[in-house]
Design a protein around this motif. Structure first.
Motif, mmCIF file in Angstrom:
data_model
loop_
_atom_site.group_PDB
_atom_site.id
_atom_site.type_symbol
_atom_site.label_atom_id
_atom_site.label_comp_id
_atom_site.label_asym_id
_atom_site.label_seq_id
_atom_site.Cartn_x
_atom_site.Cartn_y
_atom_site.Cartn_z
ATOM 1 N N GLU A 64 1.248 -1.645 -0.227
ATOM 2 C CA GLU A 64 -0.298 -0.363 0.256
ATOM 3 C C GLU A 64 0.630 0.807 -0.332
ATOM 4 O O GLU A 64 1.667 1.327 0.598
ATOM 5 N N ARG A 71 -1.290 -4.870 1.419
ATOM 6 C CA ARG A 71 -2.596 -4.776 0.799
ATOM 7 C C ARG A 71 -2.976 -6.131 1.302
ATOM 8 O O ARG A 71 -2.405 -7.114 1.397
ATOM 9 N N GLU A 72 -4.494 -6.272 1.121
ATOM 10 C CA GLU A 72 -4.999 -7.335 1.913
ATOM 11 C C GLU A 72 -5.262 -8.139 0.268
ATOM 12 O O GLU A 72 -4.770 -9.587 0.973
ATOM 13 N N TYR A 74 -4.177 -8.661 -3.791
ATOM 14 C CA TYR A 74 -3.610 -8.061 -4.911
ATOM 15 C C TYR A 74 -4.251 -8.682 -7.014
ATOM 16 O O TYR A 74 -3.810 -10.360 -6.539
ATOM 17 N N GLU A 82 -9.483 -2.112 -3.661
ATOM 18 C CA GLU A 82 -8.764 -1.989 -2.531
ATOM 19 C C GLU A 82 -8.481 -2.576 -2.124
ATOM 20 O O GLU A 82 -7.318 -2.598 -1.383
ATOM 21 N N GLU A 83 -7.106 -1.362 -3.437
ATOM 22 C CA GLU A 83 -5.964 -0.922 -2.421
ATOM 23 C C GLU A 83 -5.076 -0.143 -1.430
ATOM 24 O O GLU A 83 -4.028 -0.207 -1.290
ATOM 25 N N ASN A 84 -6.870 1.115 -1.133
ATOM 26 C CA ASN A 84 -6.268 1.262 -0.031
ATOM 27 C C ASN A 84 -6.341 0.369 1.566
ATOM 28 O O ASN A 84 -6.131 0.220 2.873
ATOM 29 N N VAL A 86 -5.149 -2.134 4.363
ATOM 30 C CA VAL A 86 -3.690 -2.835 4.933
ATOM 31 C C VAL A 86 -4.422 -3.444 5.801
ATOM 32 O O VAL A 86 -5.177 -3.450 6.333
#
Length: 461
Positions: A64, A71-72, A74, A82-84, A86
């Motif tokens: 992130e 990141r959860e 990718y 959902e790039e934000n 964590v």
């Protein structure tokens, strides 16, 4: 039978005629050939180097961008998805993966210190609930992202995975230069701020969640056996906020009922695996707690933990080879069941904890790769299968994809932090024991293990 015999005689005659030397040509006439470039097969060391380097990329190249944490997930087909978000536990695994990257020279040491310092500063300012971080954090703001309606507060299990990484960062850098010592101090302060005893809610047990809005309504008691052993160990290791040892024995060990005398494939199961009595659960239960916790020569009155984790890994391997559901593709070189993405019978995808009692025909690479310390021969076969035979199909920009199914000719072109994050650390523990040594030599950890009745022949306590 007669037709098979005739075919054999005919082919033998045909082959003998075909190989005879034409009249007037004693050298014979060579058949035309098409030149091919042989596939370069990696050595064992090259293969381990490559998969570790690839897995570290997830936490280095695809972190992130603001927090520099994991990141959860990718998805290569949708990089901005959902790039934000964590993930707390996955970030702990990421800290350990980056340490491996530094040690192996995959990432620059000073750059790693700078990035990890940014991550520690983010964690200092992120939402915490009696010292525990939530399961998900917004990487841009530091605020909680609810994992579920009532799961919008502290997650002590995910926090324990993160703290395993924080302690390893502290131990790795504590005797370094000035920026490294400052980083180690930040990691130390973060770990010390967790109020482990709060998550007992005054009982002889630990509870997974607490919410400022819903209190203890989720009411998930941590009882063995699953991935939560490390939560009790770190709770007992805390200096200012320790849990009572009786909580481990009464809740986690179920007053001794955690022990199970069943066998699978001739191997003792040893513990009652939650939801799989007499069998074993998904392989991440033999991995998440053991990135730092060294099970070799580790015992308490309930188990020999090397036997426990090795048998778990071997049983999953033997199950996949036996392949009772007859999935196409399962073999001694293609095996491994754990939680990951999955393919449902109707062709849709989802997430499930693959195990012998929940086998959907899906292989998860992290399962066999993160079992390297326990099944080095079996895991090496899988590693070569991935990189020598199936690299173009099953390996992507940050190492092996999360899951695949030869039976359905299916692969998910994406990654999950908690799956990718155990690969480099556990292979390193197999190769050098680096993370095990760092964690087990932390003074609080030694004392915490002693408090719970553990002994280690390897580390002298």
């Amino acid at each position: 039978m007669k037709s098979h015999l005739f075919l054999f005689v005919f082919l033998s005659f045909f082959n003998s005629c075909s190989s005879s030397t034409p009249e007037g040509n004693s050298e014979g006439t060579p058949l035309p050939t098409t030149p091919t470039t042989p596939v370069a097969v990696l050595t064992d060391e090259q293969a381990m180097d490559q998969v570790q380097k690839d897995a570290v990329k997830y936490f280095w190249d695809y972190a992130e961008t603001n927090s520099k944490l994991a990141r959860e997930r990718y998805l290569t087909e949708d990089p901005g998805f959902e790039e934000n978000i964590v993930t707390t536990g996955g970030s702990g695994f990421g800290l350990m993966s980056i340490i491996v990257g530094v040690e192996r020279g995959f990432v620059n040491r000073s750059e790693a210190v700078s990035r990890l310092t940014t991550a520690m500063t983010f964690l200092e300012n992120a939402d915490r609930f009696h010292g525990a971080w939530p399961h998900w954090i917004d990487g841009k703001t530091g605020h909680v992202i609810p994992f579920g309606t009532k799961d919008n507060g502290g997650d002590i299990v995910e926090t324990s995975f993160l703290c395993q990484g924080l302690l390893i960062v502290r131990e790795y850098f504590k005797n370094g230069n000035t920026p490294e010592k400052a980083l180690a101090s930040k990691a130390d302060n973060l770990w010390k701020g967790v109020e482990w005893n709060w998550y007992t809610k005054g009982e002889n047990a630990m509870y997974w969640h607490w919410s400022p809005n819903y209190g203890w309504e989720m009411n998930f008691k941590l009882e063995g056996y699953n991935e939560c052993l490390i939560t009790y160990i770190l709770g007992a290791s805390s200096i200012a906020h320790a849990i009572p040892a009786v909580a481990y024995h009464e809740a986690w060990a179920r007053n001794g009922a955690i022990v199970n005398g069943a066998t699978q494939y001739g191997l003792p199961v040893i513990f009652n695996y939650n939801g799989a009595t007499g069998n074993v659960g998904p392989l991440f239960w033999a991995q998440y707690s053991y990135l730092g916790l060294d099970p070799s020569q580790l015992t308490d009155k309930y188990a020999n933990y090397w036997e426990l984790t090795q048998n778990h890994s071997k049983i999953i391997n033997k199950y996949c080879i036996a392949n009772p559901k007859q999935w196409n593709g399962y073999s001694e070189k293609c095996w491994g069941l754990t939680a990951s993405y999955t393919r449902n019978p109707d062709g849709t995808t989802g997430y499930t904890a693959h195990q012998p009692l929940n086998d959907t025909g899906v292989i998860t690479p992290t399962a066999a790769l993160s079992a390297f310390p326990f099944t080095p021969v079996e895991s090496m076969k899988f590693l070569h299968y991935l990189y020598d035979e199936k690299k173009s199909t099953y390996v992507g920009i940050a190492g092996p994809y999360d899951a695949f199914s030869p039976h359905y000719n299916w692969v998910t072109p994406g990654y999950l932090a908690i799956d990718q994050g155990t690969i480099a650390p556990m292979i390193e523990n197999h190769r050098t024991g680096l993370l095990w040594k760092l964690f087990m030599n932390a003074p609080e950890v030694k004392q915490g293990l002693l408090n719970l009745g553990f002994h280690s022949g390897k580390y002298g306590f």
